[in-house]
Design a protein around this motif. Structure first.
Motif, PDB file in Angstrom:
ATOM      1  N   VAL A 145       0.818  -1.219   0.000  1.00 25.01           N
ATOM      2  CA  VAL A 145       0.000   0.000   0.000  1.00 25.01           C
ATOM      3  C   VAL A 145       0.850   1.268   0.000  1.00 25.01           C
ATOM      4  N   ASP A 146       1.961   1.277   0.740  1.00 26.99           N
ATOM      5  CA  ASP A 146       2.783   2.490   0.775  1.00 26.99           C
ATOM      6  C   ASP A 146       3.385   2.800  -0.587  1.00 26.99           C
ATOM      7  N   ARG A 147       3.731   1.736  -1.352  1.00 26.90           N
ATOM      8  CA  ARG A 147       4.267   1.965  -2.694  1.00 26.90           C
ATOM      9  C   ARG A 147       3.191   2.503  -3.641  1.00 26.90           C
ATOM     10  N   VAL A 148       1.962   2.030  -3.456  1.00 30.50           N
ATOM     11  CA  VAL A 148       0.865   2.554  -4.271  1.00 30.50           C
ATOM     12  C   VAL A 148       0.663   4.037  -3.988  1.00 30.50           C
ATOM     13  N   VAL A 149       0.663   4.390  -2.710  1.00 26.69           N
ATOM     14  CA  VAL A 149       0.493   5.798  -2.326  1.00 26.69           C
ATOM     15  C   VAL A 149       1.616   6.657  -2.896  1.00 26.69           C
ATOM     16  N   ARG A 150       2.844   6.123  -2.877  1.00 26.55           N
ATOM     17  CA  ARG A 150       3.974   6.879  -3.410  1.00 26.55           C
ATOM     18  C   ARG A 150       3.834   7.096  -4.923  1.00 26.55           C
ATOM     19  N   LEU A 151       3.404   6.084  -5.641  1.00 30.68           N
ATOM     20  CA  LEU A 151       3.198   6.235  -7.080  1.00 30.68           C
ATOM     21  C   LEU A 151       2.119   7.276  -7.376  1.00 30.68           C
ATOM     22  N   LEU A 152       1.067   7.284  -6.580  1.00 32.47           N
ATOM     23  CA  LEU A 152       0.016   8.285  -6.765  1.00 32.47           C
ATOM     24  C   LEU A 152       0.568   9.696  -6.539  1.00 32.47           C
ATOM     25  N   ALA A 153       1.393   9.839  -5.520  1.00 29.91           N
ATOM     26  CA  ALA A 153       1.987  11.148  -5.231  1.00 29.91           C
ATOM     27  C   ALA A 153       2.888  11.607  -6.368  1.00 29.91           C
ATOM     28  N   GLU A 154       3.509  10.647  -7.048  1.00 30.95           N
ATOM     29  CA  GLU A 154       4.390  10.971  -8.175  1.00 30.95           C
ATOM     30  C   GLU A 154       3.632  11.073  -9.498  1.00 30.95           C
ATOM     31  N   ASN A 155       2.308  10.893  -9.423  1.00 31.34           N
ATOM     32  CA  ASN A 155       1.447  10.934 -10.602  1.00 31.34           C
ATOM     33  C   ASN A 155       1.808   9.850 -11.614  1.00 31.34           C
ATOM     34  N   ARG A 156       2.312   8.743 -11.126  1.00 33.76           N
ATOM     35  CA  ARG A 156       2.616   7.578 -11.974  1.00 33.76           C
ATOM     36  C   ARG A 156       1.467   6.600 -11.786  1.00 33.76           C
ATOM     37  N   LEU A 157       0.433   6.734 -12.614  1.00 30.92           N
ATOM     38  CA  LEU A 157      -0.859   6.125 -12.346  1.00 30.92           C
ATOM     39  C   LEU A 157      -1.074   4.780 -13.029  1.00 30.92           C
ATOM     40  N   ARG A 158      -0.163   4.363 -13.878  1.00 28.37           N
ATOM     41  CA  ARG A 158      -0.366   3.096 -14.584  1.00 28.37           C
ATOM     42  C   ARG A 158       0.004   1.920 -13.679  1.00 28.37           C
ATOM     43  N   PRO A 159      -0.843   0.885 -13.625  1.00 32.37           N
ATOM     44  CA  PRO A 159      -0.528  -0.266 -12.776  1.00 32.37           C
ATOM     45  C   PRO A 159       0.822  -0.905 -13.060  1.00 32.37           C
ATOM     46  N   VAL A 160       1.297  -0.829 -14.306  1.00 30.58           N
ATOM     47  CA  VAL A 160       2.577  -1.450 -14.624  1.00 30.58           C
ATOM     48  C   VAL A 160       3.699  -0.844 -13.789  1.00 30.58           C
ATOM     49  N   PHE A 161       3.590   0.429 -13.399  1.00 32.47           N
ATOM     50  CA  PHE A 161       4.602   1.028 -12.538  1.00 32.47           C
ATOM     51  C   PHE A 161       4.642   0.314 -11.183  1.00 32.47           C
ATOM     52  N   LEU A 162       3.475  -0.091 -10.697  1.00 37.49           N
ATOM     53  CA  LEU A 162       3.422  -0.837  -9.442  1.00 37.49           C
ATOM     54  C   LEU A 162       4.063  -2.209  -9.608  1.00 37.49           C
ATOM     55  N   PHE A 163       3.777  -2.872 -10.724  1.00 38.04           N
ATOM     56  CA  PHE A 163       4.356  -4.197 -10.949  1.00 38.04           C
ATOM     57  C   PHE A 163       5.885  -4.145 -10.928  1.00 38.04           C
ATOM     58  N   GLU A 164       6.430  -3.031 -11.407  1.00 44.70           N
ATOM     59  CA  GLU A 164       7.887  -2.892 -11.455  1.00 44.70           C
ATOM     60  C   GLU A 164       8.503  -2.722 -10.073  1.00 44.70           C
ATOM     61  N   THR A 165       7.709  -2.294  -9.092  1.00 44.25           N
ATOM     62  CA  THR A 165       8.238  -2.066  -7.739  1.00 44.25           C
ATOM     63  C   THR A 165       8.103  -3.291  -6.844  1.00 44.25           C
ATOM     64  N   ALA A 166       7.403  -4.306  -7.293  1.00 39.94           N
ATOM     65  CA  ALA A 166       7.033  -5.420  -6.418  1.00 39.94           C
ATOM     66  C   ALA A 166       7.450  -6.754  -7.020  1.00 39.94           C
ATOM     67  N   ALA A 167       7.486  -7.766  -6.168  1.00 42.35           N
ATOM     68  CA  ALA A 167       7.695  -9.132  -6.635  1.00 42.35           C
ATOM     69  C   ALA A 167       6.384  -9.591  -7.261  1.00 42.35           C
ATOM     70  N   THR A 168       6.327  -9.534  -8.594  1.00 43.23           N
ATOM     71  CA  THR A 168       5.080  -9.746  -9.320  1.00 43.23           C
ATOM     72  C   THR A 168       5.143 -11.026 -10.131  1.00 43.23           C
ATOM     73  N   ARG A 169       4.106 -11.820 -10.019  1.00 43.55           N
ATOM     74  CA  ARG A 169       3.971 -13.014 -10.853  1.00 43.55           C
ATOM     75  C   ARG A 169       2.971 -12.723 -11.957  1.00 43.55           C
ATOM     76  N   PHE A 170       3.374 -12.902 -13.206  1.00 45.61           N
ATOM     77  CA  PHE A 170       2.488 -12.716 -14.346  1.00 45.61           C
ATOM     78  C   PHE A 170       1.950 -14.085 -14.751  1.00 45.61           C
ATOM     79  N   VAL A 171       0.671 -14.270 -14.549  1.00 41.30           N
ATOM     80  CA  VAL A 171       0.036 -15.573 -14.757  1.00 41.30           C
ATOM     81  C   VAL A 171      -0.296 -15.746 -16.231  1.00 41.30           C
ATOM     82  N   GLN A 172       0.133 -16.858 -16.794  1.00 39.87           N
ATOM     83  CA  GLN A 172      -0.074 -17.137 -18.215  1.00 39.87           C
ATOM     84  C   GLN A 172      -1.392 -17.886 -18.430  1.00 39.87           C
ATOM     85  N   SER A 173      -1.855 -17.865 -19.672  1.00 41.82           N
ATOM     86  CA  SER A 173      -3.169 -18.429 -19.979  1.00 41.82           C
ATOM     87  C   SER A 173      -3.270 -19.903 -19.609  1.00 41.82           C
TER      88      SER A 173
END
Length: 207
Positions: A145-173
């Motif tokens: 949540v704190d990273r989401v708030v920081r991205l909002l403060a920086e006006n970086r609103l695309r979810p992909v910016f969040l994925f880049e900050t976190a350990a993200t698993r991209f689920v395939q079809s």
């Protein structure tokens, strides 16, 4: 760290402006209930608590008394703002959330459960199907949540910016086809034509 399903809640975002639909999606009749009411019911069958995130002055159909309602701080800042509001409301209650829009009326409980299982020890788990991310069908740990708030403060609103900050698993079809072969859980309704087709499909399902 695998998740206990009892430690997963839900967030439903309904504060979008519905420009292409031409009227508020939350109020669209779908069977015997409004679209938002259907989404709340479907998600509540799998996980609790469920939070609905609405725009600041948005009027909503009646919801069950155990559903928490929170408001975006501002209009029109996209899903990250809704995610931040929902995560903040649930802080301390659960470990993660399944994030959904309010316009996927064919969401399958088995799909939600599979996404929760696939999070495993990651911070975010999101479908990546046919070259597109589906952030509004993902699982998110509350610790982001704190990273989401920081991205909002920086006006970086695309979810992909969040994925880049976190350990993200991209689920395939291929990881989802056994629980939802046609990916109906990702079928959102953007236009009147989408809505009319969904009503026809619902009528066929109901015989």
């Amino acid at each position: 760290m695998s998740l206990n399903p009892n430690q997963v809640g839900g967030i439903i975002l309904c504060g979008g402006q519905s420009r292409r639909m031409g009227r508020p999606k939350a109020w669209l009749p779908f069977g015997r209930e409004a679209m938002l009411q259907r989404m709340v019911r479907l998600l509540s069958e799998v996980i609790r608590p469920v939070v609905v995130v609405a725009a600041p002055d948005q009027d909503l159909p009646q919801l069950p008394p155990d559903i928490m309602l929170v408001r975006d701080e501002e209009k029109g800042r996209g899903p990250l703002q809704g995610l931040a509001a929902g995560l903040s409301a649930l802080r301390g209650q659960i470990e993660a959330v399944y994030l959904s829009s309010c316009d996927v009326p064919f969401l399958r409980p088995t799909f939600v459960r599979r996404m929760i299982d696939l999070l495993d020890d990651r911070e975010i788990c999101v479908p990546y199907i046919d070259g597109y991310h589906h952030p509004l069908a993902g699982v998110y740990r509350l610790g982001i949540v704190d990273r989401v708030v920081r991205l909002l403060a920086e006006n970086r609103l695309r979810p992909v910016f969040l994925f880049e900050t976190a350990a993200t698993r991209f689920v395939q079809s291929h990881e989802l086809t056994d629980v939802d072969p046609d990916f109906q859980s990702l079928r959102n309704l953007n236009t009147p034509e989408d809505y009319e087709q969904a009503l026809r499909d619902l009528a066929r399902q109901n015989g």
